[in-house]
Scaffold this motif. Structure first.
Motif, short mmCIF file in Angstrom:
data_model
loop_
_atom_site.label_atom_id
_atom_site.label_comp_id
_atom_site.label_asym_id
_atom_site.label_seq_id
_atom_site.Cartn_x
_atom_site.Cartn_y
_atom_site.Cartn_z
N GLY A 1 0.78 -1.23 0.00
CA GLY A 1 0.00 0.00 0.00
C GLY A 1 0.81 1.27 0.00
O GLY A 1 0.23 2.36 -0.04
N ASN B 1 -3.15 -3.13 1.14
CA ASN B 1 -2.54 -2.49 2.30
C ASN B 1 -2.16 -3.51 3.37
O ASN B 1 -2.93 -4.39 3.73
N ASP C 1 -8.53 4.37 5.59
CA ASP C 1 -9.16 5.15 4.53
C ASP C 1 -10.26 6.02 5.14
O ASP C 1 -11.00 5.56 6.02
N ASP D 1 -3.87 8.41 4.74
CA ASP D 1 -4.37 8.19 3.38
C ASP D 1 -3.94 9.33 2.44
O ASP D 1 -4.11 10.50 2.75
N HIS E 1 -0.97 4.64 1.43
CA HIS E 1 -2.13 4.44 0.56
C HIS E 1 -2.07 5.37 -0.64
O HIS E 1 -2.91 6.26 -0.82
#
Length: 552
Positions: free
Chosen positions: A13, A20, A163, A195, A389
């Motif tokens: 990720g 991830n 997220d 994120d 991410h």
């Protein structure tokens, strides 16, 4: 005595969007205790023929599994939970998840017929694993029950966001618990691990409430049959579509395995309003066209999804025809453009009208735009930042952005980058083995292994099989035969390609001495080299060549 450290290690990720897998370690380097946050997958593509799922290489943590205290799941998207059933038996630690995510994971365990210690925790739970004091903090995202994890240790406090976005008017579930974030900020947040998906997008990502209103207007305006596709995991969107269908006096029919699975999990934890009901596909076909809505999978052009079957006109329960409207309440994930455009062209060819997010405000992202990122930094006030991410460009841009918010240091990691968070300010201290594992049918194997490499070669230039029979005197005992798959049968001049190859292989063997023809490896190498060379001279490509040698 060795000093204790708090380290962060992404295995998936970071440098990519998907699969991830993040680790936090506490203690001296020789005796760290670990927690894992998320365990996701990405999906195969044309570069990985025959592969459906790809997960991070967990070799490093498998070697440390005796000190792995738990796997914590932030939410239920496949890029965060998809590898749990594949790896949890090997990891050997408890798995922690909130109720909806636990439903999804439990069904994976049942399908895989494995027994894993799954511990269901309430939203907002706080508990300890060894030196880690862990608190789930409720956020908003495009799936129910998204959580940040506040990590408290004697060395430092870290916020791992998972997220998220800031939806000020969510249609399902609570708003972001900014009060809990601010309380955590008062305890001095050393680092935020955050994120990065939408770091290039200005403003805010938008609210699901606006999408529901737009869908209601759009669906109500249609006169014929309506088909809507969206990400099945976006239960808020599923509910919005269902409520729009109700407002338009349409019955709702679900199509696609993942849609049925996600809705079933949501119903099990009472996330679907009780007044929403569904009709079976076999019954939906008898309803008037203006009073039915089909909600189906396949927004990314997945070939086996319900919408692709409709586009190919091979779905057993429904056929698209003139006057139907197909609504894509989704975005195009980069890399899926060709598949989606081909799908839409097929639908138009069947007579359907296509509506996408470009035509109406019927989709919003589940990730934070820059204004939302700014708000998170204002709430949490971290001293340092580690973007995750995202692709490399996302991580580097997020690191630049974080510095504008006053962080002392921002590090954009790659998979395998071990970062010592504290003592001191964050710094890279090691690079550990990392990579990908492929799920090929029921077998999980590392990247670089034989099957995928060979399939790539086959996809490029096909396969030739050459049958050679030698007698006890090492003479050719039967005509050499060449069979081809995925290769031309004739040259530009119309000559039989296989016949030319057979003749060349026979000539090459005849030129070998009897002693060399007595050696299997020499015979096979000679035939293989001859056939590949001739193919390259005439065709310009070198196929894979399989030599089958029989001695009589």
């Amino acid at each position: 005595m060795a000093k204790s450290e708090l380290v962060f290690l992404p295995l998936g990720g970071s440098g990519e969007i998907g699969m991830n897998m993040n680790l936090y370690g506490h203690g001296p380097a020789s005796d760290r205790q670990w927690i894992m946050i998320d365990c996701g997958v990405t999906f195969g593509d044309l570069t990985t023929p025959g592969i459906d799922l790809i997960c991070p290489d967990p070799t490093y943590i498998l070697e440390e599994r005796d000190r792995l205290l738990g796997l914590l799941l932030t939410h239920g998207h496949e890029d965060h939970i998809g590898a749990v059933a594949l790896l949890a038996p090997e990891l050997g630690c408890p798995v922690y998840a909130t109720p909806f995510t636990a439903q999804l994971v439990e069904r994976k365990f049942e399908e895989a017929d494995i027994d894993v210690d799954l511990r269901v925790i309430r939203m907002g739970s706080r508990f300890s694993l060894g030196p880690f004091d862990l608190e789930y903090i409720t956020l908003t995202h495009s799936i129910p029950e998204p959580n940040a994890i506040a990590i408290r240790t004697e060395l430092a406090n870290v916020l791992h966001t998972g997220d998220w976005k800031i939806d000020r008017t969510p249609t399902l579930g609570p708003e972001t618990d900014h009060a809990a974030l601010q309380v955590f900020a008062e305890e001095d947040v050393h680092t935020i691990v955050c994120d990065s998906t939408n770091v290039f997008s200005p403003g805010e990502s938008g609210s699901e409430e606006g999408v529901r209103a737009a869908l209601t207007d759009l669906i109500t305006a249609q006169k014929g049959r309506v088909v809507v596709t969206t990400f099945a995991s976006n239960v808020s969107r599923v509910v919005s579509i269902c409520q729009a269908a109700q407002a338009a006096d349409r019955s709702i029919c679900l199509l696609g395995r993942s849609m049925l699975r996600i809705v079933g999990a949501a119903q099990a934890v009472d996330l679907i309003p009780s007044d929403i009901s569904f009709v079976e596909p076999k019954d939906a076909g008898y309803l008037p066209r203006e009073h039915v809505l089909y909600l189906c999978t396949g927004s990314q052009g997945e070939p086996r999804a319900a919408l692709s079957r409709l586009a190919r006109d091979d779905h057993p329960e429904l056929s698209i025809s003139e006057g139907d409207t197909v609504i894509f309440s989704s975005k195009i994930i980069p890399g899926n453009e060709r598949e989606i455009f081909d799908l839409q062209n097929q639908l138009v060819d069947l007579g359907a009208q296509i509506v996408t997010e470009k035509d109406a405000p019927i989709h919003v992202s589940g990730h934070p735009n820059r204004d939302e990122l700014s708000q998170m930094y204002d709430w949490v006030k971290p001293k340092h930042a580690i973007p995750v991410h995202g692709e490399v460009r996302h991580l580097e841009e997020h690191a630049k952005f974080a510095r504008t918010k006053g962080v002392a240091k921002a590090i954009a990691p790659r998979n395998g980058t071990m970062i010592r968070l504290t003592p001191g300010e964050p710094e890279i201290i090691d690079e550990v083995p990392n990579g990908r594992w492929y799920l090929d049918g029921n077998i999980l194997f590392p990247d670089g292994s034989y099957p995928v490499k060979e399939r790539r070669k086959l996809g490029y230039a096909g396969l030739l099989s050459v049958a050679v029979v030698l007698d006890s005197q090492c003479s050719i005992a039967a005509p050499i035969q060449v069979f081809g798959e995925g290769v031309p049968r004739e040259t530009d001049d119309g000559e039989d390609f296989m016949a030319l190859l057979e003749e060349a292989a026979e000539d090459a063997l005849e030129r070998l001495s009897r002693g060399k023809r007595d050696d299997d490896q020499t015979v096979e190498n000679t035939v293989r080299r001859t056939v590949r060379t001739l193919m390259n001279e005439i065709w310009g490509k070198r196929p894979q060549v399989l030599v089958q040698l029989l001695r009589t």
